[in-house]
Write a protein that holds these residues in place. Sequence first.
Motif, PDB file in Angstrom:
ATOM      1  N   SER A 571       0.807  -1.126   0.089  1.00 49.85           N
ATOM      2  CA  SER A 571       0.026  -0.003  -0.035  1.00 49.85           C
ATOM      3  C   SER A 571       0.904   1.168  -0.024  1.00 49.85           C
ATOM      4  N   SER A 572       0.390   2.321  -0.232  1.00 41.84           N
ATOM      5  CA  SER A 572       1.011   3.379  -0.391  1.00 41.84           C
ATOM      6  C   SER A 572      -0.243   4.863  -0.018  1.00 41.84           C
ATOM      7  N   GLU A 573       0.292   5.824   0.084  1.00 39.20           N
ATOM      8  CA  GLU A 573      -0.335   6.751   0.506  1.00 39.20           C
ATOM      9  C   GLU A 573       0.245   8.322  -0.188  1.00 39.20           C
ATOM     10  N   MET A 574      -0.916   8.982  -0.692  1.00 43.72           N
ATOM     11  CA  MET A 574      -0.266  10.434  -1.342  1.00 43.72           C
ATOM     12  C   MET A 574      -1.401  11.472  -0.923  1.00 43.72           C
ATOM     13  N   TRP A 575      -0.851  12.517  -0.612  1.00 44.84           N
ATOM     14  CA  TRP A 575      -1.430  13.775  -0.603  1.00 44.84           C
ATOM     15  C   TRP A 575      -0.800  14.867  -1.431  1.00 44.84           C
ATOM     16  N   GLY A 576      -1.620  15.899  -1.612  1.00 45.62           N
ATOM     17  CA  GLY A 576      -1.183  17.127  -2.417  1.00 45.62           C
ATOM     18  C   GLY A 576      -1.990  18.198  -2.586  1.00 45.62           C
ATOM     19  N   TRP A 577      -1.915  19.114  -3.347  1.00 44.35           N
ATOM     20  CA  TRP A 577      -2.479  20.132  -3.732  1.00 44.35           C
ATOM     21  C   TRP A 577      -2.625  20.485  -5.235  1.00 44.35           C
ATOM     22  N   GLU A 578      -3.352  21.171  -5.808  1.00 45.64           N
ATOM     23  CA  GLU A 578      -3.660  21.553  -7.136  1.00 45.64           C
ATOM     24  C   GLU A 578      -4.307  22.981  -7.445  1.00 45.64           C
ATOM     25  N   PHE A 579      -3.994  23.608  -8.351  1.00 45.42           N
ATOM     26  CA  PHE A 579      -4.244  25.157  -8.768  1.00 45.42           C
ATOM     27  C   PHE A 579      -4.453  25.219 -10.251  1.00 45.42           C
ATOM     28  N   GLU A 580      -5.115  25.783 -10.520  1.00 48.38           N
ATOM     29  CA  GLU A 580      -5.407  26.189 -11.896  1.00 48.38           C
ATOM     30  C   GLU A 580      -6.228  27.480 -11.772  1.00 48.38           C
ATOM     31  N   GLY A 581      -5.702  28.457 -12.444  1.00 47.04           N
ATOM     32  CA  GLY A 581      -6.202  29.947 -12.624  1.00 47.04           C
ATOM     33  C   GLY A 581      -5.820  30.568 -13.824  1.00 47.04           C
ATOM     34  N   ARG A 582      -6.610  31.605 -13.891  1.00 51.73           N
ATOM     35  CA  ARG A 582      -6.444  32.564 -15.064  1.00 51.73           C
ATOM     36  C   ARG A 582      -6.775  34.025 -14.842  1.00 51.73           C
ATOM     37  N   ALA A 583      -6.062  34.823 -15.243  1.00 56.10           N
ATOM     38  CA  ALA A 583      -6.186  36.285 -14.841  1.00 56.10           C
ATOM     39  C   ALA A 583      -5.914  37.311 -15.872  1.00 56.10           C
ATOM     40  N   ARG A 584      -6.843  38.344 -16.192  1.00 54.14           N
ATOM     41  CA  ARG A 584      -6.451  39.363 -17.120  1.00 54.14           C
ATOM     42  C   ARG A 584      -6.274  40.519 -16.715  1.00 54.14           C
ATOM     43  N   PHE A 585      -4.934  41.105 -16.799  1.00 56.02           N
ATOM     44  CA  PHE A 585      -4.483  42.159 -16.138  1.00 56.02           C
ATOM     45  C   PHE A 585      -5.009  43.562 -17.050  1.00 56.02           C
ATOM     46  N   THR A 586      -5.309  43.432 -18.400  1.00 57.33           N
ATOM     47  CA  THR A 586      -5.684  44.386 -19.330  1.00 57.33           C
ATOM     48  C   THR A 586      -6.676  43.827 -20.132  1.00 57.33           C
ATOM     49  N   ASP A 587      -7.199  44.661 -21.206  1.00 61.37           N
ATOM     50  CA  ASP A 587      -8.169  44.055 -21.887  1.00 61.37           C
ATOM     51  C   ASP A 587      -7.379  43.061 -23.220  1.00 61.37           C
ATOM     52  N   ASN A 588      -6.165  43.524 -23.249  1.00 60.66           N
ATOM     53  CA  ASN A 588      -5.150  42.688 -24.094  1.00 60.66           C
ATOM     54  C   ASN A 588      -3.971  41.805 -23.758  1.00 60.66           C
ATOM     55  N   PHE A 589      -4.123  41.472 -22.314  1.00 58.70           N
ATOM     56  CA  PHE A 589      -3.062  40.768 -21.637  1.00 58.70           C
ATOM     57  C   PHE A 589      -3.675  39.937 -20.814  1.00 58.70           C
ATOM     58  N   SER A 590      -3.486  38.526 -20.633  1.00 63.86           N
ATOM     59  CA  SER A 590      -4.020  37.664 -19.513  1.00 63.86           C
ATOM     60  C   SER A 590      -2.798  36.676 -19.233  1.00 63.86           C
ATOM     61  N   VAL A 591      -2.694  36.001 -18.226  1.00 65.40           N
ATOM     62  CA  VAL A 591      -1.950  34.930 -17.694  1.00 65.40           C
ATOM     63  C   VAL A 591      -2.653  33.929 -17.142  1.00 65.40           C
ATOM     64  N   GLY A 592      -1.964  32.782 -17.162  1.00 67.89           N
ATOM     65  CA  GLY A 592      -2.677  31.569 -16.859  1.00 67.89           C
ATOM     66  C   GLY A 592      -1.659  30.699 -16.148  1.00 67.89           C
ATOM     67  N   ALA A 593      -1.875  29.824 -15.045  1.00 69.07           N
ATOM     68  CA  ALA A 593      -1.088  29.165 -14.358  1.00 69.07           C
ATOM     69  C   ALA A 593      -1.712  27.910 -13.815  1.00 69.07           C
ATOM     70  N   THR A 594      -0.996  26.821 -13.837  1.00 69.08           N
ATOM     71  CA  THR A 594      -1.427  25.402 -13.051  1.00 69.08           C
ATOM     72  C   THR A 594      -0.162  25.014 -12.395  1.00 69.08           C
ATOM     73  N   LEU A 595      -0.363  24.659 -11.348  1.00 72.67           N
ATOM     74  CA  LEU A 595       0.430  23.947 -10.207  1.00 72.67           C
ATOM     75  C   LEU A 595       0.071  22.657  -9.512  1.00 72.67           C
TER      76      LEU A 595
END
Length: 755
Positions: A571-595
């Motif tokens: 047997s084994s055990e695992m735990w963890g965390w996940e994140f997905e997001g996207r944000a727009r700083f201006t009408d023409n510029f956005s960033v995204g991230a997954t961790l």
Amino acid sequence: MKTMWKAMLLAGAAWSAASASAYAQDVPAGDATVDEVVITARRREENLKDVPVAVSAVSEQALERQGGVDITILQQITPNATVQVARGSNSTLISFIRGIGQQDPLWGFEPGVGLYIDDVYVARPQAAVLDVFDVQRVEVLRGPQGTLYGRNTIGGAIKYVTKELSAEPQLSLKGAYGSYNQVDLIASGSVPIGDQFAIGAAVAKYDRDGFGENLTTGAEHYNKDMIAARVSAEWRPTEALSFRLAGDWVRDDSNPRHGYREVQALNSAGVPIAGGAPLGDVYDTKAGVGDDNQVETKGLSLTAAWDINDQLTFKSITAYREGETTTVIDFDGLPAAILDIPGYYADDQFSQEFQLTYTGDRVQGVAGIYYFDGHAEGAFDTILSQAGIVIGTGGAVDTKSIAAFADVSIDFTDRFKASIGGRWTRDEKEGSVYRANFLGATRSPLLGGTPRAPLLVRSDYTNENTFEEFTPRVSLSFELTEDLTTYVSYSKGFKSGGFDMRGDVILTPATVNGYDPETVDSYEIGLKGSLYDGRITFATDFFKAEYKDQQVTTQVPSGASIASFVDNVGSSEMWGWEFEGRARFTDNFSVGATLGYIDAQFNEFFRFYPAGATNPLDGSVVPVGGVTLNIASMAKLQNTPEWTMNYNATWTFDDVAGGTLSLTPSASFRDDSQMFEFAAPAIDQEGYWLYDFNANWVAPGGNWKVSLTGKNITDERYRIGGYNFPQSAGVLFGNSVVGFYGNPATWTLGIEWKL
């Protein structure tokens, strides 16, 4: 160095989370907010925000921005996922999610991550590296999906959702030229015939020269020669009744991939073999086994839906699939047949599913029954010139599975909801295994070699077994606001037991009994939604999983043979965390991230050591009678990097040559990972970054699009698989420690026209 990278990743995670409260944005062109994205993760159409499941829904537009050519792009953009081409192949899929999967694509072994084309389960991984064409979106469901998707989804499920036919005529023509003489041609279209009927089709041809060369035969190595097609017809005789007939076909004639030798080749006396040193280019080979390789799969499905009334819908999904593979793998990477493996695989499957979906004001749910009848067979030779023999192995496994399932959601209030479900599954399996030594280092009679009697029959048996399991799921969700939902859930999944198709009765007599199923109990808490009128979208979750009766495939050279055994090691055990997001700083510029972060540890890993062997824990000699030891401290879950990450940004510029230009650079990171449960330093992969770039120009009206895509633009060398037969394990295997590599730097220029 590793500590520094982790600090940077944590800083990035903190920045991503902070951006959710510090900036406001619109979503990128082609994307929708999280409460507008419609998915079918729970076998019914729902908004992504309302689904208490960790799921990534990647649209066709998002795949294009990331330069995705096939579904292995999911490895770069999905937290805690490994989705890649299997070692020694061009189009066989290997998937792990949250540390759970299956690396071995041999017939009879079950995957740990289920693959679905629309609602049809694809049982075998051959030709399952699906190219991204005629696709509406890809859904990646993380964690056990045993209630609604059944057995073999204990790590999760990948759903490839194809495009529905339009009520208007459509036509799309795409062409691309790139590095290594890459030529991609894709055509798709649909046409309505009257008000009730429509037909559609898509065909894609992919060609590319090899990244390297077979220096023995002169053939291309790591090339691509593939054609794929899909056809569909939709008929809606009434508003309440619809039918969809869909077919798909893939043929891969790319040359076989032989491993890159990572260490000096040695003969049976331990003396270096002339010309057996590692080559200068990791994509080159000296393999002498040949260049014949062909993979072909096809499938047909019929989906019928009947809206009984405003609340009840009945659906039937009938499907048939079959495939065949002939290939060769040269493990030693040299002209001599020191460790050559020619083989073939064949499979077919029939499935029938009936679903009844209910949608009420306060209660929603789905219930159904599922039947699966599958056959998988194959044979392969282990040609050993230093022993003057070939070990022929062949067999088949038949599976009959039946399941009943239900999942019901109840809205106790407008904000507080609960969901409960369960699935009962019964698998009946029959496995046949034949394994024998034949004199002469040429192909055995099993693969059309010279007819001859076996020198020694190692296995010749047929056995059967039945496996049953109930897999429940329960979740509670609460809408903190109209745009934010939090949830907690518990789910259980199981992967069926079976028989080891490499089983050697002489070395491991208990192999005739097969191995048992494995199970996972998973606990999850999540938060998903949007802020600032949908200008910031995100989903995050924490999970913990308890993995029991793990099936681990081990192949250990033993004299002139290979002892292969599948154990339920512990047997084994695992735990963890996940994140997905996207944000727009201006009408023409956005960033995204997954961790993604995961801490995965074996609690138990039991292995039997015979008398006279060395105890690996203390170095002592094992006494008479042998001993079973827990060596969990020495083992690590394979294909499970501690950290995974992707950052991307999109700049959009209006009125560029009259059209719209978008630029998307991206960077992805994978932490250190092992190829197998036990460290193999020569082939285990250290952490690495991949940098990509995509530019799209869309003409006014959207009829024309020009794209430029750069993948791995820093030309990183990284392994995606390997085999480990070192001299210390068996002197007849040539010290064959080989690696298989991901693609080098490539650039592709594409053009698309739409009607």
